[in-house]
Design a protein around this motif. Structure first.
Motif, PDB file in Angstrom:
ATOM      1  N   SER A   4     -41.213   3.764  -0.250  1.00 25.28           N
ATOM      2  CA  SER A   4     -40.173   2.754  -0.431  1.00 25.28           C
ATOM      3  C   SER A   4     -39.978   2.499  -1.917  1.00 25.28           C
ATOM      4  O   SER A   4     -40.943   2.198  -2.633  1.00 25.28           O
ATOM      5  CB  SER A   4     -40.554   1.453   0.283  1.00 25.28           C
ATOM      6  OG  SER A   4     -40.688   1.665   1.669  1.00 25.28           O
ATOM      7  N   TYR A   5     -38.744   2.609  -2.377  1.00 23.02           N
ATOM      8  CA  TYR A   5     -38.439   2.445  -3.796  1.00 23.02           C
ATOM      9  C   TYR A   5     -36.925   2.437  -4.001  1.00 23.02           C
ATOM     10  O   TYR A   5     -36.151   2.670  -3.064  1.00 23.02           O
ATOM     11  CB  TYR A   5     -39.064   3.575  -4.624  1.00 23.02           C
ATOM     12  CG  TYR A   5     -38.664   4.970  -4.181  1.00 23.02           C
ATOM     13  CD1 TYR A   5     -37.501   5.581  -4.659  1.00 23.02           C
ATOM     14  CD2 TYR A   5     -39.453   5.702  -3.277  1.00 23.02           C
ATOM     15  CE1 TYR A   5     -37.128   6.858  -4.241  1.00 23.02           C
ATOM     16  CE2 TYR A   5     -39.087   6.973  -2.864  1.00 23.02           C
ATOM     17  CZ  TYR A   5     -37.922   7.541  -3.346  1.00 23.02           C
ATOM     18  OH  TYR A   5     -37.548   8.798  -2.931  1.00 23.02           O
ATOM     19  N   ILE A   6     -36.519   2.193  -5.237  1.00 19.49           N
ATOM     20  CA  ILE A   6     -35.123   2.307  -5.655  1.00 19.49           C
ATOM     21  C   ILE A   6     -35.030   3.438  -6.667  1.00 19.49           C
ATOM     22  O   ILE A   6     -35.707   3.411  -7.697  1.00 19.49           O
ATOM     23  CB  ILE A   6     -34.602   1.012  -6.333  1.00 19.49           C
ATOM     24  CG1 ILE A   6     -34.653  -0.177  -5.381  1.00 19.49           C
ATOM     25  CG2 ILE A   6     -33.188   1.222  -6.879  1.00 19.49           C
ATOM     26  CD1 ILE A   6     -33.594  -0.204  -4.327  1.00 19.49           C
ATOM     27  N   ILE A  25     -22.992   2.292 -12.137  1.00 15.47           N
ATOM     28  CA  ILE A  25     -24.361   2.208 -11.619  1.00 15.47           C
ATOM     29  C   ILE A  25     -24.385   2.894 -10.255  1.00 15.47           C
ATOM     30  O   ILE A  25     -23.523   2.662  -9.412  1.00 15.47           O
ATOM     31  CB  ILE A  25     -24.841   0.755 -11.458  1.00 15.47           C
ATOM     32  CG1 ILE A  25     -24.833   0.023 -12.810  1.00 15.47           C
ATOM     33  CG2 ILE A  25     -26.249   0.722 -10.857  1.00 15.47           C
ATOM     34  CD1 ILE A  25     -25.252  -1.440 -12.709  1.00 15.47           C
ATOM     35  N   GLY A  26     -25.382   3.748 -10.070  1.00 17.93           N
ATOM     36  CA  GLY A  26     -25.588   4.375  -8.776  1.00 17.93           C
ATOM     37  C   GLY A  26     -27.049   4.258  -8.388  1.00 17.93           C
ATOM     38  O   GLY A  26     -27.936   4.476  -9.217  1.00 17.93           O
ATOM     39  N   ALA A  27     -27.312   3.889  -7.146  1.00 14.87           N
ATOM     40  CA  ALA A  27     -28.704   3.707  -6.720  1.00 14.87           C
ATOM     41  C   ALA A  27     -28.819   3.904  -5.219  1.00 14.87           C
ATOM     42  O   ALA A  27     -27.849   3.743  -4.479  1.00 14.87           O
ATOM     43  CB  ALA A  27     -29.199   2.313  -7.105  1.00 14.87           C
ATOM     44  N   LEU A  28     -30.028   4.266  -4.791  1.00 14.33           N
ATOM     45  CA  LEU A  28     -30.303   4.353  -3.360  1.00 14.33           C
ATOM     46  C   LEU A  28     -31.610   3.654  -3.060  1.00 14.33           C
ATOM     47  O   LEU A  28     -32.583   3.763  -3.810  1.00 14.33           O
ATOM     48  CB  LEU A  28     -30.354   5.804  -2.890  1.00 14.33           C
ATOM     49  CG  LEU A  28     -31.212   6.790  -3.670  1.00 14.33           C
ATOM     50  CD1 LEU A  28     -31.910   7.741  -2.704  1.00 14.33           C
ATOM     51  CD2 LEU A  28     -30.338   7.612  -4.617  1.00 14.33           C
ATOM     52  N   LYS A  29     -31.599   2.883  -2.010  1.00 16.43           N
ATOM     53  CA  LYS A  29     -32.784   2.150  -1.578  1.00 16.43           C
ATOM     54  C   LYS A  29     -33.466   2.972  -0.490  1.00 16.43           C
ATOM     55  O   LYS A  29     -32.880   3.241   0.568  1.00 16.43           O
ATOM     56  CB  LYS A  29     -32.393   0.778  -1.037  1.00 16.43           C
ATOM     57  CG  LYS A  29     -33.557  -0.097  -0.606  1.00 16.43           C
ATOM     58  CD  LYS A  29     -33.075  -1.459  -0.135  1.00 16.43           C
ATOM     59  CE  LYS A  29     -32.489  -2.259  -1.296  1.00 16.43           C
ATOM     60  NZ  LYS A  29     -32.093  -3.628  -0.860  1.00 16.43           N
ATOM     61  N   VAL A  30     -34.689   3.394  -0.770  1.00 18.14           N
ATOM     62  CA  VAL A  30     -35.445   4.218   0.170  1.00 18.14           C
ATOM     63  C   VAL A  30     -36.465   3.339   0.884  1.00 18.14           C
ATOM     64  O   VAL A  30     -37.206   2.587   0.249  1.00 18.14           O
ATOM     65  CB  VAL A  30     -36.154   5.379  -0.558  1.00 18.14           C
ATOM     66  CG1 VAL A  30     -37.026   6.178   0.397  1.00 18.14           C
ATOM     67  CG2 VAL A  30     -35.119   6.291  -1.225  1.00 18.14           C
ATOM     68  N   CYS A  81     -31.878  -4.525  -5.993  1.00 19.56           N
ATOM     69  CA  CYS A  81     -33.203  -3.997  -6.361  1.00 19.56           C
ATOM     70  C   CYS A  81     -34.355  -4.774  -5.738  1.00 19.56           C
ATOM     71  O   CYS A  81     -35.446  -4.208  -5.563  1.00 19.56           O
ATOM     72  CB  CYS A  81     -33.364  -3.999  -7.886  1.00 19.56           C
ATOM     73  SG  CYS A  81     -32.353  -2.767  -8.739  1.00 19.56           S
ATOM     74  N   GLU A  82     -34.136  -6.036  -5.433  1.00 22.41           N
ATOM     75  CA  GLU A  82     -35.190  -6.884  -4.857  1.00 22.41           C
ATOM     76  C   GLU A  82     -36.476  -6.741  -5.683  1.00 22.41           C
ATOM     77  O   GLU A  82     -36.437  -6.824  -6.900  1.00 22.41           O
ATOM     78  CB  GLU A  82     -35.406  -6.513  -3.378  1.00 22.41           C
ATOM     79  CG  GLU A  82     -34.173  -6.713  -2.516  1.00 22.41           C
ATOM     80  CD  GLU A  82     -34.414  -6.405  -1.068  1.00 22.41           C
ATOM     81  OE1 GLU A  82     -34.401  -7.361  -0.280  1.00 22.41           O
ATOM     82  OE2 GLU A  82     -34.618  -5.215  -0.721  1.00 22.41           O
ATOM     83  N   GLN A  83     -37.586  -6.506  -5.021  1.00 22.96           N
ATOM     84  CA  GLN A  83     -38.879  -6.381  -5.722  1.00 22.96           C
ATOM     85  C   GLN A  83     -39.353  -4.930  -5.782  1.00 22.96           C
ATOM     86  O   GLN A  83     -40.534  -4.653  -6.005  1.00 22.96           O
ATOM     87  CB  GLN A  83     -39.939  -7.244  -5.018  1.00 22.96           C
ATOM     88  CG  GLN A  83     -39.606  -8.713  -4.938  1.00 22.96           C
ATOM     89  CD  GLN A  83     -39.340  -9.317  -6.308  1.00 22.96           C
ATOM     90  OE1 GLN A  83     -40.110  -9.117  -7.244  1.00 22.96           O
ATOM     91  NE2 GLN A  83     -38.256 -10.070  -6.432  1.00 22.96           N
ATOM     92  N   ASP A  84     -38.435  -3.994  -5.601  1.00 21.20           N
ATOM     93  CA  ASP A  84     -38.815  -2.595  -5.479  1.00 21.20           C
ATOM     94  C   ASP A  84     -39.274  -1.959  -6.790  1.00 21.20           C
ATOM     95  O   ASP A  84     -38.887  -2.383  -7.885  1.00 21.20           O
ATOM     96  CB  ASP A  84     -37.640  -1.784  -4.951  1.00 21.20           C
ATOM     97  CG  ASP A  84     -37.488  -1.890  -3.441  1.00 21.20           C
ATOM     98  OD1 ASP A  84     -38.236  -1.227  -2.722  1.00 21.20           O
ATOM     99  OD2 ASP A  84     -36.624  -2.668  -3.000  1.00 21.20           O
ATOM    100  N   ILE A  85     -40.065  -0.903  -6.651  1.00 21.57           N
ATOM    101  CA  ILE A  85     -40.393  -0.010  -7.753  1.00 21.57           C
ATOM    102  C   ILE A  85     -39.137   0.786  -8.089  1.00 21.57           C
ATOM    103  O   ILE A  85     -38.408   1.227  -7.201  1.00 21.57           O
ATOM    104  CB  ILE A  85     -41.528   0.965  -7.350  1.00 21.57           C
ATOM    105  CG1 ILE A  85     -42.783   0.201  -6.899  1.00 21.57           C
ATOM    106  CG2 ILE A  85     -41.847   1.922  -8.497  1.00 21.57           C
ATOM    107  CD1 ILE A  85     -43.398  -0.655  -7.963  1.00 21.57           C
ATOM    108  N   LEU A  86     -38.873   0.981  -9.380  1.00 22.96           N
ATOM    109  CA  LEU A  86     -37.723   1.771  -9.813  1.00 22.96           C
ATOM    110  C   LEU A  86     -38.166   3.189 -10.156  1.00 22.96           C
ATOM    111  O   LEU A  86     -39.213   3.387 -10.765  1.00 22.96           O
ATOM    112  CB  LEU A  86     -37.067   1.146 -11.044  1.00 22.96           C
ATOM    113  CG  LEU A  86     -36.514  -0.270 -10.896  1.00 22.96           C
ATOM    114  CD1 LEU A  86     -35.883  -0.713 -12.212  1.00 22.96           C
ATOM    115  CD2 LEU A  86     -35.500  -0.363  -9.766  1.00 22.96           C
TER     116      LEU A  86
END
Length: 234
Positions: A4-6, A25-30, A81-86
């Motif tokens: 689990s990460y961004i 900005i482009g991102a995916l939440k895994v 992003c919440e509290q995720d690792i980037l």
């Protein structure tokens, strides 16, 4: 391997987080190894996108004309992003831009992260380049739109998973998240002299004001003045 990460990437108008702007900005939440959510958005810059940046990214001024401003997009991205690792390729570059934008709007952005470039520099000393493009070619990772934020973020996620598969057991420390620390100098607010001159120029040229004077920095005001004097619109 993190499940689990961004993974994220940005496109900008230049290399300096103090002087230049984020335009995409482009991102995916895994979550549990699967893409759960996506973030893809343009940001309308205060100044026109330089021709050389359009040449690299393919992003034109017309494409961002109706985009939201950073004051709207950045808070939404922070929430995403919440509290995720980037995870990013040369992650401190992208992180520094987001962080300075967040702080200029009164938000905090303190994160832990993993840098796929840092990993590649250790496990692929034999390669002539550790750019995202070269590494994707090495691992035959398809990136259908290189230098566009979401596609680069997706390629980075695939690169992370691939390198973890081959090297995490041998080099576990490379795949451990660490605090993202960057020396970012916040530009002070625009001076009264700058604002007075800028507003006079806008009035004289019959231009439309498209910036927020309450959040305009000294560097941004200087670039706006230069832009108007050189014949570009605000």
């Amino acid at each position: 391997m993190l499940k689990s990460y961004i993974a994220f990437d940005i496109e900008t108008t230049g290399l300096s987080p103090e002087e230049n702007e984020i335009i995409e900005i482009g991102a995916l939440k895994v979550r549990d190894g699967k893409v759960q959510e996506r973030f893809m958005e343009f940001i309308k810059p205060k100044l026109s996108i330089p021709a050389n940046i359009t040449g690299i990214t393919g992003i034109t001024n017309e494409m961002v004309e109706n985009a939201r401003c950073r004051e709207e997009v950045i808070p939404d991205f922070l929430h995403f992003c919440e509290q995720d690792i980037l995870i990013g390729h040369n992650v401190l570059f992208d992180y520094s831009f987001v962080r300075i934008s967040a702080e200029s709007l009164g938000h905090t952005f303190e994160k832990d992260g993993i840098d796929t470039l840092k990993i590649a520099r250790t496990v692929h000393r034999d390669l002539p380049s550790r750019s995202l493009g070269e590494l994707c070619e090495h691992y035959r990772i398809n990136n259908s739109a290189a230098h566009r934020a979401y596609h680069d973020a997706l390629a980075t996620a695939k690169l992370y998973q691939t390198m973890a598969h081959y090297f995490e057991e041998k080099e576990p420390h490379l795949f451990e998240p660490s605090p993202l620390v960057c020396a970012v100098k916040k530009s002070p607010p625009a001076t009264k002299k700058q604002m007075d001159f800028l507003m006079r120029l806008i009035k004289q040229k019959g231009l439309k004001q498209t910036f927020n004077p309450d959040t305009l920095t000294r560097n941004e005001a200087s670039r706006l003045i230069d832009s108007i004097l050189s014949g570009q619109a605000v």
